[in-house]
Design a protein around this motif. Structure first.
Motif, mmCIF file in Angstrom:
data_model
loop_
_atom_site.group_PDB
_atom_site.id
_atom_site.type_symbol
_atom_site.label_atom_id
_atom_site.label_comp_id
_atom_site.label_asym_id
_atom_site.label_seq_id
_atom_site.Cartn_x
_atom_site.Cartn_y
_atom_site.Cartn_z
ATOM 1 N N TYR A 4 23.480 -57.148 11.326
ATOM 2 C CA TYR A 4 23.072 -55.813 10.843
ATOM 3 C C TYR A 4 21.682 -55.890 10.208
ATOM 4 O O TYR A 4 20.850 -55.013 10.393
ATOM 5 C CB TYR A 4 24.052 -55.288 9.794
ATOM 6 N N GLY B 249 19.811 -53.812 12.660
ATOM 7 C CA GLY B 249 20.151 -52.442 12.262
ATOM 8 C C GLY B 249 21.482 -52.003 12.845
ATOM 9 O O GLY B 249 22.292 -52.870 13.156
ATOM 10 N N PHE C 126 19.077 -48.969 11.158
ATOM 11 C CA PHE C 126 18.461 -48.892 9.842
ATOM 12 C C PHE C 126 18.324 -47.452 9.372
ATOM 13 O O PHE C 126 18.117 -46.545 10.177
ATOM 14 C CB PHE C 126 17.060 -49.532 9.879
ATOM 15 N N HIS D 245 20.833 -51.032 5.806
ATOM 16 C CA HIS D 245 21.674 -51.289 6.979
ATOM 17 C C HIS D 245 23.103 -51.519 6.487
ATOM 18 O O HIS D 245 23.345 -51.646 5.279
ATOM 19 C CB HIS D 245 21.166 -52.517 7.726
#
Ligand SMILES: [Zn+2]
Length: 393
Positions: free
Chosen positions: A226, A230, A232, A240
């Motif tokens: 993540y 992302g 994002f 995130h």
């Protein structure tokens, strides 16, 4: 909104209400019926229409009070009545007896979030006297701190009204800034069932602690993905989704291969829809990687996944019609937050767009010696003055 040199005329009332509210030990593990009765009496005496929504156990309840007409869309002011536990030994004063020291009021719940409720109570008599053109719904929930368990019943109740409210203001501590997004969360308990025995025969066993460690590592890897990839949203300070294990328990002795290990992890998401899909993808990935090898040694081995609770992310309400009407009196924007609130619940279960505006700082929440700056209460009361003017227009 302005911070004036003169204290707000209703500040003393707010402080006195706050002292009353802190006196109720509403730690989530206990019943909240006493504080609900206190609020019920208060709002009923103001002439509000009051609805108490008990939970299935009968030990907890939500309260909804309405002032103003029922036949036009209104605004919700919402707070939770429960607080996180307080270990009195690590406090300088009794956590359930409010104490003023300098410019601060100390006590469990002063900022999260009885300070908001106290300001609502201090402002309510003026709302009650006013010719409100729109209704105000005062909502107080149970069990927010253990996974937003009370709010869905409030949201459904409001959604079923002939004319449901059009915007909810959640009074979580935001230092009176406008927060237009909040992460969602899924909390899961995982039990790894392996096969144990004398640890000298370890290669013949399925070591549950070892497999739990591998799952935890995969959860950590997903979190780092993540972070790298992302999606994002840079309005969040952690922009995130995140995932991590928070509690682990397993094993019985130094010379026994553990046959069971239990751990808890969370997934915090920025996206309302993606969270459950992401969770299922993680479960699939873990089971595909580990189950065949566990079962090759012990056919009964398994990984048990149990959701403890979940609440949705709060989306951005700034495009909603009521927000746009109210915008001129709202405080400046303070981005989005990673902590939980009931905003996503109002939005998903009630169809009511939500924002967060509340006194106090989240930095003081959930800690020993929780406090709120008195000036924050003054700012909240000043905001309610503007809301009062607006509701009469
Ligand atoms: Zn809170």
């Amino acid at each position: 909104m302005h911070a004036s040199a003169q204290p707000h005329p209703r500040l003393d009332a707010a402080i006195s209400h706050l002292a009353d509210l802190i006196g109720f030990d509403t730690t989530s593990a206990y019943s909240n019926l006493a504080i609900i009765a206190h609020l019920r009496t208060f709002f009923a005496e103001l002439g509000a229409e009051v609805t108490v929504l008990p939970d299935a156990s009968g030990e907890k309840a939500n309260l909804v009070a309405r002032l103003g007409p029922a036949d036009v869309p209104g605004i919700v002011l919402s707070g939770h009545t429960d607080v996180v536990p307080a270990n009195a030994k690590s406090w300088q004063s009794d956590p359930f007896c409010m104490e003023q020291r300098g410019s601060r009021l100390y006590g469990r719940g002063t900022c999260d979030m009885k300070g908001f409720a106290a300001c609502v109570m201090a402002a309510a008599p003026a709302f009650a006297e006013a010719e409100l053109k729109r209704p105000l719904y005062f909502c107080f929930s149970h069990d927010e701190e253990v996974g937003c368990l009370g709010a869905p019943a409030i949201a459904r109740h409001l959604a079923e009204l002939e004319v449901p409210p059009a915007l909810a203001i959640i009074g979580e501590p935001s230092e009176m800034q406008l927060i237009n997004g909040q992460k969602g969360k899924i909390a899961m308990q995982v039990t790894v069932h392996g096969e144990g025995g004398h640890s000298s025969f370890a290669p013949q066993h399925v070591n549950a602690v070892e497999y739990a460690a591998r799952i935890i590592a995969m959860i950590g890897e997903r979190s780092r993905r993540y972070e790298r990839e992302g999606p994002f949203d840079h309005d969040f300070s952690v922009p995130h989704a995140t995932a991590l294990a928070t509690i682990v328990e397993g094993g019985v002795a130094t010379n026994v291969t553990p046959d069971s290990c239990r751990f808890i992890f969370e997934l915090r998401s920025i996206d309302q829809e993606a969270a459950s899909g992401d969770m299922q993808a993680l479960i699939n990935e873990v089971e595909a990687a580990l189950l065949p090898e566990m079962r090759a040694l012990a056919p009964a081995a398994s990984i048990e996944w149990q959701e403890i609770f979940s609440y949705p992310a709060m989306g951005d309400a700034t495009a909603s019609a009521m927000f746009k009407q109210l915008e001129s009196i709202l405080p400046p924007r303070g981005g989005k937050v990673s902590y939980g609130s009931e905003g996503g619940v109002f939005e998903i279960d009630g169809g009511i767009p939500s924002i967060i505006i509340g006194p106090g700082s989240i930095r003081q929440a959930h800690k020993p010696d929780e406090f709120i700056e008195i000036d924050q209460l003054g700012q909240c009361l000043a905001f309610f003055d503007e809301l009062d003017d607006w509701m009469r227009r």
